[in-house]
Design a protein around this motif. Structure first.
Motif, PDB file in Angstrom:
ATOM      1  N   ASP A   9       0.829  -1.208   0.000  1.00 23.01           N
ATOM      2  CA  ASP A   9       0.000   0.000   0.000  1.00 23.01           C
ATOM      3  C   ASP A   9       0.863   1.257   0.000  1.00 23.01           C
ATOM      4  O   ASP A   9       0.574   2.225  -0.709  1.00 23.01           O
ATOM      5  CB  ASP A   9      -0.930   0.024   1.215  1.00 23.01           C
ATOM      6  N   GLN A  10       1.930   1.248   0.777  1.00 26.84           N
ATOM      7  CA  GLN A  10       2.823   2.408   0.866  1.00 26.84           C
ATOM      8  C   GLN A  10       3.500   2.669  -0.473  1.00 26.84           C
ATOM      9  O   GLN A  10       3.582   3.820  -0.916  1.00 26.84           O
ATOM     10  CB  GLN A  10       3.867   2.185   1.941  1.00 26.84           C
ATOM     11  N   VAL A  36      11.407   4.212  -4.834  1.00 29.61           N
ATOM     12  CA  VAL A  36       9.984   4.155  -5.188  1.00 29.61           C
ATOM     13  C   VAL A  36       9.847   3.756  -6.653  1.00 29.61           C
ATOM     14  O   VAL A  36       9.053   2.882  -6.995  1.00 29.61           O
ATOM     15  CB  VAL A  36       9.276   5.497  -4.901  1.00 29.61           C
ATOM     16  N   ALA A  37      10.642   4.358  -7.524  1.00 27.21           N
ATOM     17  CA  ALA A  37      10.581   4.040  -8.952  1.00 27.21           C
ATOM     18  C   ALA A  37      11.002   2.589  -9.220  1.00 27.21           C
ATOM     19  O   ALA A  37      10.466   1.945 -10.119  1.00 27.21           O
ATOM     20  CB  ALA A  37      11.473   4.989  -9.751  1.00 27.21           C
ATOM     21  N   GLY A  38      11.944   2.086  -8.423  1.00 30.62           N
ATOM     22  CA  GLY A  38      12.437   0.726  -8.625  1.00 30.62           C
ATOM     23  C   GLY A  38      11.565  -0.356  -8.020  1.00 30.62           C
ATOM     24  O   GLY A  38      11.793  -1.541  -8.241  1.00 30.62           O
ATOM     25  N   SER A  39      10.561   0.037  -7.271  1.00 30.85           N
ATOM     26  CA  SER A  39       9.661  -0.944  -6.660  1.00 30.85           C
ATOM     27  C   SER A  39       8.623  -1.360  -7.679  1.00 30.85           C
ATOM     28  O   SER A  39       7.817  -0.551  -8.138  1.00 30.85           O
ATOM     29  CB  SER A  39       8.964  -0.352  -5.438  1.00 30.85           C
ATOM     30  N   ALA A  40       8.672  -2.605  -8.035  1.00 28.38           N
ATOM     31  CA  ALA A  40       7.722  -3.119  -9.018  1.00 28.38           C
ATOM     32  C   ALA A  40       6.327  -3.165  -8.409  1.00 28.38           C
ATOM     33  O   ALA A  40       6.169  -3.462  -7.229  1.00 28.38           O
ATOM     34  CB  ALA A  40       8.134  -4.518  -9.455  1.00 28.38           C
ATOM     35  N   PRO A  41       5.309  -2.876  -9.201  1.00 30.67           N
ATOM     36  CA  PRO A  41       3.950  -3.003  -8.681  1.00 30.67           C
ATOM     37  C   PRO A  41       3.698  -4.443  -8.251  1.00 30.67           C
ATOM     38  O   PRO A  41       4.151  -5.378  -8.905  1.00 30.67           O
ATOM     39  CB  PRO A  41       3.053  -2.628  -9.858  1.00 30.67           C
ATOM     40  N   PHE A  42       3.014  -4.610  -7.158  1.00 29.04           N
ATOM     41  CA  PHE A  42       2.753  -5.940  -6.632  1.00 29.04           C
ATOM     42  C   PHE A  42       1.706  -6.610  -7.498  1.00 29.04           C
ATOM     43  O   PHE A  42       0.577  -6.135  -7.625  1.00 29.04           O
ATOM     44  CB  PHE A  42       2.287  -5.851  -5.181  1.00 29.04           C
ATOM     45  N   ALA A  43       2.089  -7.713  -8.131  1.00 28.27           N
ATOM     46  CA  ALA A  43       1.198  -8.408  -9.060  1.00 28.27           C
ATOM     47  C   ALA A  43       0.242  -9.343  -8.339  1.00 28.27           C
ATOM     48  O   ALA A  43      -0.711  -9.833  -8.924  1.00 28.27           O
ATOM     49  CB  ALA A  43       2.026  -9.208 -10.064  1.00 28.27           C
ATOM     50  N   PRO A  62      11.166  -1.600   0.021  1.00 21.73           N
ATOM     51  CA  PRO A  62      12.170  -0.625  -0.395  1.00 21.73           C
ATOM     52  C   PRO A  62      12.877   0.038   0.792  1.00 21.73           C
ATOM     53  O   PRO A  62      13.714   0.907   0.596  1.00 21.73           O
ATOM     54  CB  PRO A  62      11.337   0.400  -1.176  1.00 21.73           C
ATOM     55  N   ALA A  63      12.540  -0.363   2.012  1.00 21.51           N
ATOM     56  CA  ALA A  63      13.137   0.184   3.236  1.00 21.51           C
ATOM     57  C   ALA A  63      12.922   1.687   3.332  1.00 21.51           C
ATOM     58  O   ALA A  63      13.829   2.450   3.642  1.00 21.51           O
ATOM     59  CB  ALA A  63      14.603  -0.189   3.361  1.00 21.51           C
ATOM     60  N   ILE A  64      11.706   2.108   3.045  1.00 17.94           N
ATOM     61  CA  ILE A  64      11.282   3.498   3.220  1.00 17.94           C
ATOM     62  C   ILE A  64      10.306   3.500   4.382  1.00 17.94           C
ATOM     63  O   ILE A  64       9.315   2.768   4.366  1.00 17.94           O
ATOM     64  CB  ILE A  64      10.617   4.053   1.948  1.00 17.94           C
ATOM     65  N   HIS A  65      10.593   4.324   5.376  1.00 23.03           N
ATOM     66  CA  HIS A  65       9.774   4.362   6.582  1.00 23.03           C
ATOM     67  C   HIS A  65       9.252   5.781   6.779  1.00 23.03           C
ATOM     68  O   HIS A  65      10.036   6.704   7.010  1.00 23.03           O
ATOM     69  CB  HIS A  65      10.585   3.920   7.796  1.00 23.03           C
ATOM     70  N   HIS A  66       7.933   5.930   6.684  1.00 27.76           N
ATOM     71  CA  HIS A  66       7.320   7.236   6.891  1.00 27.76           C
ATOM     72  C   HIS A  66       7.108   7.435   8.383  1.00 27.76           C
ATOM     73  O   HIS A  66       6.468   6.625   9.040  1.00 27.76           O
ATOM     74  CB  HIS A  66       5.996   7.343   6.142  1.00 27.76           C
ATOM     75  N   GLY A  67       7.674   8.511   8.905  1.00 23.60           N
ATOM     76  CA  GLY A  67       7.523   8.835  10.311  1.00 23.60           C
ATOM     77  C   GLY A  67       6.714  10.102  10.479  1.00 23.60           C
ATOM     78  O   GLY A  67       6.055  10.570   9.558  1.00 23.60           O
ATOM     79  N   GLN A  68       6.793  10.689  11.654  1.00 22.81           N
ATOM     80  CA  GLN A  68       6.058  11.909  11.935  1.00 22.81           C
ATOM     81  C   GLN A  68       6.871  13.108  11.450  1.00 22.81           C
ATOM     82  O   GLN A  68       7.854  13.494  12.060  1.00 22.81           O
ATOM     83  CB  GLN A  68       5.794  12.025  13.432  1.00 22.81           C
ATOM     84  N   CYS A  72      12.304   8.182   6.474  1.00 18.77           N
ATOM     85  CA  CYS A  72      13.626   7.580   6.560  1.00 18.77           C
ATOM     86  C   CYS A  72      13.808   6.633   5.375  1.00 18.77           C
ATOM     87  O   CYS A  72      13.023   5.715   5.173  1.00 18.77           O
ATOM     88  CB  CYS A  72      13.791   6.810   7.874  1.00 18.77           C
ATOM     89  N   VAL A  73      14.850   6.894   4.612  1.00 19.10           N
ATOM     90  CA  VAL A  73      15.231   6.010   3.506  1.00 19.10           C
ATOM     91  C   VAL A  73      16.389   5.191   4.078  1.00 19.10           C
ATOM     92  O   VAL A  73      17.549   5.574   3.998  1.00 19.10           O
ATOM     93  CB  VAL A  73      15.630   6.821   2.252  1.00 19.10           C
TER      94      VAL A  73
END
Length: 168
Positions: A9-10, A36-43, A62-68, A72-73
């Motif tokens: 979802d993220q 984000v660009a390199g993350s393939a859509p989940f089939a 992709p090890a991207i963590h959305h915080g407050q 964090c990449v």
């Protein structure tokens, strides 16, 4: 399974926002865009066991963590929160620790969503800093945090280009 659903979802949300022109700033802005660009859509896959979920997570995360108010990449080698733990003799984590986050961390990126959150917090911090009934240490701390938020917000806005895709 829930972590995999969250990641999928993220990635979809991040991709949609970047394609719509969301601006990203900060030391890891380009890495954020690349991941984000390199993350393939989940089939979609049928998952029949724990090992299957773990394997899909390894491939999809992709090890991207959305915080407050920040994103964090994650890269362990440059993570300030991990270095702080190691300095104290504690085991280094394999994921960010928002409680130990440092504003100087090379892993930080700021999306327009993060900046909107920082702007909301800035209003509250400025009010706390100006509150004559609050103790002086609290006002000083609020003023320092407000200044830090304002610096991040201004850098984000300054590096935006006409197409809203500038990088800091």
């Amino acid at each position: 399974m829930e972590k995999l659903e969250l990641i999928v979802d993220q990635i979809e949300e991040d991709t949609r926002r970047l394609e719509a022109g969301e601006h990203v700033s900060g030391p890891s802005a380009q890495e954020y865009r690349n991941r984000v660009a390199g993350s393939a859509p989940f089939a979609g896959r049928v998952v029949t066991g724990v090992r299957n979920v773990e394997r899909i997570l390894e491939q999809a995360d992709p090890a991207i963590h959305h915080g407050q108010g920040m994103t964090c990449v994650w890269r362990a080698a440059t993570a300030a929160c991990r270095k702080a733990k190691l300095t104290l003799g504690l085991p280094g984590a394999d994921a960010p620790d928002e409680a130990e986050c440092r504003s100087t961390c090379a892993n930080l990126a700021y999306t327009d969503r993060d900046i909107a959150e920082l702007q909301r917090e800035l209003v509250l911090l400025q009010a706390d800093a100006a509150d004559p009934l609050a103790p002086q240490p609290r006002r000083d701390r609020a003023a320092a945090q407000a200044a830090q938020h304002l610096t991040i917000i201004e850098r984000h806005q300054e590096c935006a280009t006409d197409d809203k895709r500038g990088l800091a």
